[in-house]
Design a protein around this motif. Sequence first.
Motif, PDB file in Angstrom:
ATOM      1  N   SER A  89     -37.657  28.889  86.637  1.00  0.00           N
ATOM      2  CA  SER A  89     -38.741  29.815  86.925  1.00  0.00           C
ATOM      3  C   SER A  89     -39.330  30.451  85.682  1.00  0.00           C
ATOM      4  O   SER A  89     -40.544  30.648  85.594  1.00  0.00           O
TER       5      SER A  89
ATOM      6  N   LEU B 183     -40.787  25.628  84.322  1.00  0.00           N
ATOM      7  CA  LEU B 183     -42.049  25.594  85.062  1.00  0.00           C
ATOM      8  C   LEU B 183     -43.203  26.232  84.287  1.00  0.00           C
ATOM      9  O   LEU B 183     -44.298  25.655  84.233  1.00  0.00           O
TER      10      LEU B 183
ATOM     11  N   LEU C 267     -47.875  23.837  92.310  1.00  0.00           N
ATOM     12  CA  LEU C 267     -46.899  23.936  93.393  1.00  0.00           C
ATOM     13  C   LEU C 267     -46.216  22.595  93.628  1.00  0.00           C
ATOM     14  O   LEU C 267     -44.993  22.534  93.833  1.00  0.00           O
TER      15      LEU C 267
ATOM     16  N   GLY D  13     -43.814  22.030  90.715  1.00  0.00           N
ATOM     17  CA  GLY D  13     -42.647  22.897  90.839  1.00  0.00           C
ATOM     18  C   GLY D  13     -41.701  22.446  91.927  1.00  0.00           C
ATOM     19  O   GLY D  13     -40.476  22.462  91.757  1.00  0.00           O
ATOM     20  N   THR D  14     -42.247  22.020  93.055  1.00  0.00           N
ATOM     21  CA  THR D  14     -41.423  21.535  94.157  1.00  0.00           C
ATOM     22  C   THR D  14     -40.698  20.256  93.764  1.00  0.00           C
ATOM     23  O   THR D  14     -39.496  20.093  94.027  1.00  0.00           O
TER      24      THR D  14
ATOM     25  N   CYS E  11     -35.845  26.013  95.646  1.00  0.00           N
ATOM     26  CA  CYS E  11     -37.269  25.678  95.636  1.00  0.00           C
ATOM     27  C   CYS E  11     -38.141  26.922  95.746  1.00  0.00           C
ATOM     28  O   CYS E  11     -39.068  27.131  94.961  1.00  0.00           O
TER      29      CYS E  11
ATOM     30  N   ASN F 102     -40.534  28.736  92.720  1.00  0.00           N
ATOM     31  CA  ASN F 102     -41.988  28.540  92.780  1.00  0.00           C
ATOM     32  C   ASN F 102     -42.799  29.738  93.261  1.00  0.00           C
ATOM     33  O   ASN F 102     -43.988  29.835  92.930  1.00  0.00           O
TER      34      ASN F 102
ATOM     35  N   GLN G 105     -49.215  29.275  96.968  1.00  0.00           N
ATOM     36  CA  GLN G 105     -47.755  29.306  97.071  1.00  0.00           C
ATOM     37  C   GLN G 105     -47.305  29.666  98.487  1.00  0.00           C
ATOM     38  O   GLN G 105     -46.407  29.030  99.038  1.00  0.00           O
TER      39      GLN G 105
END
Length: 295
Positions: free
Chosen positions: A72, A76, A225, A228-229, A250, A254, A284
């Motif tokens: 995080s 990312l 998104l 990130g996923t 997850c 995100n 998000q």
Amino acid sequence: MIRNALARFSNVLLVLGAAGVGVLAPQLSPYLDPLITPLVIFLVFTSLRGVRFAAIDYSSYTAVVALSLCLSYVVLPVAGMHLVEAVLSDAAVLGFAIALSVPTTAGSAIIWTRLARGDVQLATITSIASLLVAPAATPLVLTRLVGSRITVPTASILVDLAVIVGGGVLLTVVVPTDTLSAETIERTSTLAILLLIYTAVAGVGLSGIDSAALFAVVGVAVLLLVVGTALTVVCQRAFGIGRERGFALCFTTNLKNLGIALLVSLPFAEPLVTASIIVFYVVQQTGGAVLADAT
């Protein structure tokens, strides 16, 4: 079916509605500006309220919490900014840099984890850890992301975050758990978020944003998104993390904190900065609903 969809996406619709009111009727913004910091403190309080820290087995969660914080706050943001900078202009880039550097949004991460039948306790611990390290992590990450292109008021951001996190912790200690019902907390938290969005949008005036630029922001938010996923899925499989913990990982990786992002953005009062933060938040939340529905 329509009623169920409206119920599931009610928070997203409310966010869009608050932004719309901010564009169409910005007159109340000057009166609400002094409430921004107290509102964010209250949102931190609602995230911490009711957590029974003594009942948590921290040893079983340490590795996944550390992984989520790393993803995080480091992986990312750094990877995401390469995508952002390839597509968007300076103001939008700054908006995404702020959004990527702030902590996890505890309420939404916990809610979507619960709806996806994930590990709610892990989502709670990770969200709180993200909030607690934010006063140090957010200024450092934001400075790294924007480089020398703009002067980041690091000291001011650090003080603001220390005040809101400290204030939220203090309220948690002072206010008895049974003083406010869960329903009251949910409603007042939603109202606080809507007031923050209205104040931010009304203060900068989003009506003058070029539609092409706004569509580009939406597209980048969706791609971030997805990236990130995908990143959390790869880590889940690589480290043998189970399904329930995978969902918690997850969502905590995100879903970013809108209130803190808007607070950090105040010194950079440009419409596209605020628009990027709000669009990213809406994408998000929509993605969280989709992932929870897919389980």
